[in-house]
Design a protein around this motif. Structure first.
Motif, short mmCIF file in Angstrom:
data_model
loop_
_atom_site.label_atom_id
_atom_site.label_comp_id
_atom_site.label_asym_id
_atom_site.label_seq_id
_atom_site.Cartn_x
_atom_site.Cartn_y
_atom_site.Cartn_z
N LYS A 33 0.81 -1.23 0.00
CA LYS A 33 0.00 0.00 0.00
C LYS A 33 0.84 1.27 0.00
O LYS A 33 0.43 2.31 0.55
N LEU A 34 2.02 1.22 -0.64
CA LEU A 34 2.87 2.41 -0.71
C LEU A 34 2.15 3.54 -1.45
O LEU A 34 2.14 4.69 -0.98
N ASP A 35 1.55 3.23 -2.59
CA ASP A 35 0.87 4.26 -3.38
C ASP A 35 -0.33 4.84 -2.62
O ASP A 35 -0.60 6.05 -2.68
N GLU A 36 -1.03 3.98 -1.88
CA GLU A 36 -2.16 4.46 -1.07
C GLU A 36 -1.70 5.43 0.01
O GLU A 36 -2.34 6.46 0.26
N ARG A 37 -0.58 5.11 0.65
CA ARG A 37 -0.06 5.97 1.72
C ARG A 37 0.39 7.32 1.17
O ARG A 37 0.22 8.36 1.81
N VAL A 38 0.96 7.30 -0.03
CA VAL A 38 1.38 8.56 -0.66
C VAL A 38 0.16 9.44 -0.95
O VAL A 38 0.17 10.64 -0.64
N LEU A 39 -0.88 8.85 -1.54
CA LEU A 39 -2.08 9.63 -1.85
C LEU A 39 -2.75 10.14 -0.57
O LEU A 39 -3.25 11.27 -0.54
N LYS A 40 -2.75 9.32 0.46
CA LYS A 40 -3.36 9.75 1.73
C LYS A 40 -2.59 10.91 2.33
O LYS A 40 -3.19 11.85 2.88
N PHE A 41 -1.25 10.87 2.22
CA PHE A 41 -0.45 11.97 2.76
C PHE A 41 -0.82 13.29 2.09
O PHE A 41 -0.95 14.32 2.75
N PHE A 42 -1.01 13.26 0.78
CA PHE A 42 -1.35 14.47 0.04
C PHE A 42 -2.86 14.76 0.05
O PHE A 42 -3.30 15.73 -0.56
N ASN A 43 -3.60 13.88 0.70
CA ASN A 43 -5.05 14.05 0.84
C ASN A 43 -5.75 14.14 -0.51
O ASN A 43 -6.59 15.01 -0.76
N ILE A 44 -5.38 13.22 -1.41
CA ILE A 44 -6.03 13.15 -2.71
C ILE A 44 -6.46 11.71 -2.97
O ILE A 44 -5.94 10.77 -2.36
N LYS A 45 -7.42 11.55 -3.87
CA LYS A 45 -7.97 10.24 -4.16
C LYS A 45 -7.46 9.70 -5.49
O LYS A 45 -7.08 10.46 -6.38
N SER A 46 -7.51 8.40 -5.61
CA SER A 46 -7.11 7.75 -6.85
C SER A 46 -8.12 8.06 -7.95
O SER A 46 -9.33 8.05 -7.72
N ARG A 47 -7.61 8.35 -9.15
CA ARG A 47 -8.48 8.64 -10.29
C ARG A 47 -8.88 7.37 -11.02
O ARG A 47 -9.89 7.33 -11.70
N LYS A 48 -8.04 6.35 -10.90
CA LYS A 48 -8.30 5.08 -11.58
C LYS A 48 -7.85 3.93 -10.69
O LYS A 48 -7.11 4.13 -9.73
N LYS A 49 -8.27 2.74 -11.05
CA LYS A 49 -7.83 1.54 -10.33
C LYS A 49 -6.47 1.10 -10.89
O LYS A 49 -6.25 1.12 -12.10
N VAL A 50 -5.58 0.71 -10.01
CA VAL A 50 -4.25 0.28 -10.42
C VAL A 50 -4.35 -0.98 -11.28
O VAL A 50 -5.05 -1.94 -10.92
N ASN A 51 -3.63 -0.98 -12.40
CA ASN A 51 -3.61 -2.15 -13.28
C ASN A 51 -2.26 -2.85 -13.16
O ASN A 51 -1.25 -2.39 -13.70
N LEU A 52 -2.25 -3.96 -12.43
CA LEU A 52 -1.01 -4.71 -12.24
C LEU A 52 -0.96 -5.98 -13.10
O LEU A 52 0.01 -6.73 -13.03
N LEU A 53 -1.98 -6.18 -13.91
CA LEU A 53 -2.04 -7.40 -14.73
C LEU A 53 -0.82 -7.57 -15.64
O LEU A 53 -0.27 -8.67 -15.72
N PRO A 54 -0.36 -6.50 -16.34
CA PRO A 54 0.82 -6.68 -17.19
C PRO A 54 2.04 -7.17 -16.42
O PRO A 54 2.78 -8.03 -16.91
N TRP A 55 2.25 -6.62 -15.22
CA TRP A 55 3.42 -7.03 -14.42
C TRP A 55 3.26 -8.46 -13.90
O TRP A 55 4.24 -9.20 -13.79
N LYS A 56 2.03 -8.84 -13.57
CA LYS A 56 1.79 -10.21 -13.11
C LYS A 56 2.07 -11.22 -14.22
O LYS A 56 2.65 -12.28 -13.99
#
Length: 540
Positions: free
Chosen positions: A254-277
């Motif tokens: 949840k590194l990316d979630e913690r970064v967004l929470k610190f800046f008090n902003i929300k995700s614009r899209k859902k993370v796509n990890l399928l290519p990396w998987k």
């Protein structure tokens, strides 16, 4: 206004700040944000262009002609964002700029000092050319506590105060070692590293803990307590089996979630990890493999050919197989050993390089590849060596060589005297080595119906260059009569860009560096084709 993320490291170097920054960039991009990544290096060299690969690994080249740290390669491969000159700076470049200003009288007679003049120049670099990005990730090279890093750390401390702490996030990457003798995970190095950082005036907001084993909750709580961060902001990164797992691992933590929470902003899209998987599954689980020999001067250090290694892996991904790299030191490769050393390889690659040392081993390997119909790929210096081998053995120019190695009457490779860039005439030299080469992206025109134009599916390409010597075009007619085709040229038709053999299954030399533009999610066509040819050869 852009939000700034500063990534520092402690305890030891090579913990993976570059990979962590690149992974975070991908995750933030995947969430719908525009990202830029930068590297601030504390060494006094103006750039790594004149540094030995044994000292610093490969020199990565950008489209606009900057010779940069290899971490910018990680940034490009993971984020897909092409880096610029404005994304890498060193202490040497900072001091060079400040001293030039001082000589020009721009400080109006003031005493020039580290603070504020050096730190101000660093801050100028951080904010320069970053108007449209949502996030700017700045990796600080070296480790906290190094005397070289102090001006950079002071600069980012000041910058945070100037733009507001709500617009800046500090991530500190540190080592959490496992002590086998006592069967314990030790947090004390992390505590001391953070203490050192805090003494400079920087409180990390997130701590990334690098460890070879999972860190128990109690130890994470201890890091949280003594380092003054919440337990959720103690991010674990256990050694991964392949670097392509890194975005998956950081998202899981949840590194990316913690970064967004610190800046008090929300995700614009859902993370796509399928290519990396998909890539991770292929790299880790495929049983099909092909052996590729890399024959060069710096094979003892893997980072010396980092982009090349990655590009070959990408070629394997495109062909659904694993590439097994066999590294051979060319200086100690004797002609009598060639057949034995290369018996089990399905493809041979000669990478870029400089200087005469090890050239005879490379030439002997090229002769073996040519005469035995083994797929061969020559890149930059590797193409030049292929031309010399062909001149010696097919054109009977026994003393064929390069003027780089000394005066000769048979220089089939010579120093470029001039070339054109953006409509300007550029002059070549071998006197001042720093930044005097043909650097960056140049257009090449490919002959129709040649192997290479069929691979690219185009007759116009743009690739990155890093060289000051060029194949002598005056020999072109002699070469083509014997079967070596000059299949690509600069737009003015003065500089040979590619050569190939018309009686060989796959024998291509290129003057540029295609490895710099290969991506795991978009393998370069030349590497995909080369590995495909090696795959076919391995079945014979």
């Amino acid at each position: 206004m852009a939000r700034y993320i500063f990534v520092t490291g402690g305890v030891v170097s090579s913990l993976g700040k570059g990979l962590s920054s690149a992974s975070l960039a991908y995750l933030l991009q995947s969430r719908g944000y525009k990202v830029r990544i930068r590297k601030l290096d504390p060494y006094l060299n103006v750039d790594p262009g004149t540094m030995s690969p044994f000292q610093h690994g490969e020199v990565f080249v950008t489209d606009d002609g900057a010779e940069t740290d290899l971490d910018l390669g990680h940034y490009e491969r993971f984020s897909g964002i092409s880096a610029k000159k404005s994304d890498n700076i060193t202490t040497g470049k900072i001091y060079n700029d400040v001293l030039k200003r001082e000589r020009q009288g721009k400080y109006l007679g003031k005493t020039v000092q580290v603070i504020p003049h050096i730190t101000n120049r660093i801050k100028e670099f951080i904010k320069n050319d970053a108007n449209k990005e949502d996030f700017v990730i700045c990796e600080i090279g070296g480790t906290v506590g190094d005397i070289e890093s102090l001006p950079f750390l002071e600069a980012i401390r000041q910058y945070s105060n100037e733009v507001g702490k709500k617009n800046t996030l500090f991530i500190h990457l540190t080592l959490v070692p496992y002590m086998k003798a006592s069967d314990e995970i030790k947090t004390k190095p992390t505590q001391h590293s953070v203490k050192e950082l805090r003494s400079i005036g920087i409180q990390p907001d997130i701590i990334i803990c690098r460890s070879e084993r999972t860190i128990p909750l109690d130890q994470r709580k201890k890091i949280s307590l003594f380092c003054n961060v919440s337990i959720e902001d103690v991010i674990e990164t256990v050694d991964v089996k392949t670097i392509y797992e890194a975005p998956i691992s950081f998202n899981k933590e949840k590194l990316d979630e913690r970064v967004l929470k610190f800046f008090n902003i929300k995700s614009r899209k859902k993370v796509n990890l399928l290519p990396w998987k998909k890539i991770t599954q292929l790299v880790l689980n495929t049983k099909k493999k092909v052996n590729i020999a890399i024959i060069g001067k710096y094979v003892e250090l893997k980072d010396a050919y980092k982009s090349l290694d990655e590009a070959l892996t990408h070629g394997g991904i495109a062909n659904n197989l694993k590439v097994n790299l066999i590294r051979i030191e060319s200086e100690f490769l004797k002609p009598s050993e060639i057949k034995t050393r290369l018996r089990d390889v399905s493809g041979i690659l000669i990478p870029g390089g400089f200087g005469k040392r090890g050239t005879e081993g490379k030439i002997a390997a090229i002769n073996y590849a040519r005469t035995n119909k083994i797929p061969f790929f020559g890149i930059c210096f590797g193409m030049q060596m292929a031309v010399i081998e062909f001149a010696r053995n097919k054109l009977s120019i026994k003393n064929a060589t390069s003027s780089e190695f000394g005066p000769s009457k048979a220089s089939v490779v010579g120093l470029m005297s001039e070339w054109t860039k953006d409509g300007k005439l550029m002059k070549g030299t071998d006197k001042d080595l720093g930044g005097t080469m043909r650097l960056g992206s140049y257009e090449a025109r490919l002959k129709k119906d040649t192997k290479i134009s069929n691979i690219y599916k185009s007759q116009r390409i743009n690739e990155r260059h890093r060289h000051r010597y060029e194949v002598n075009i005056n020999y072109r007619e002699d070469f083509e009569k014997k079967g070596m085709i000059f299949s690509g040229f600069s737009p003015d038709h003065k500089l040979p860009e590619t050569v190939e053999l018309n009686d060989h299954p796959w024998f291509i030399g290129v003057q540029f560096h295609p490895e710099f533009k290969s991506r795991p999610l978009a393998p370069h066509p030349l590497f995909s084709s080369f590995i495909k040819a090696a795959k076919i050869n391995s079945k014979k």
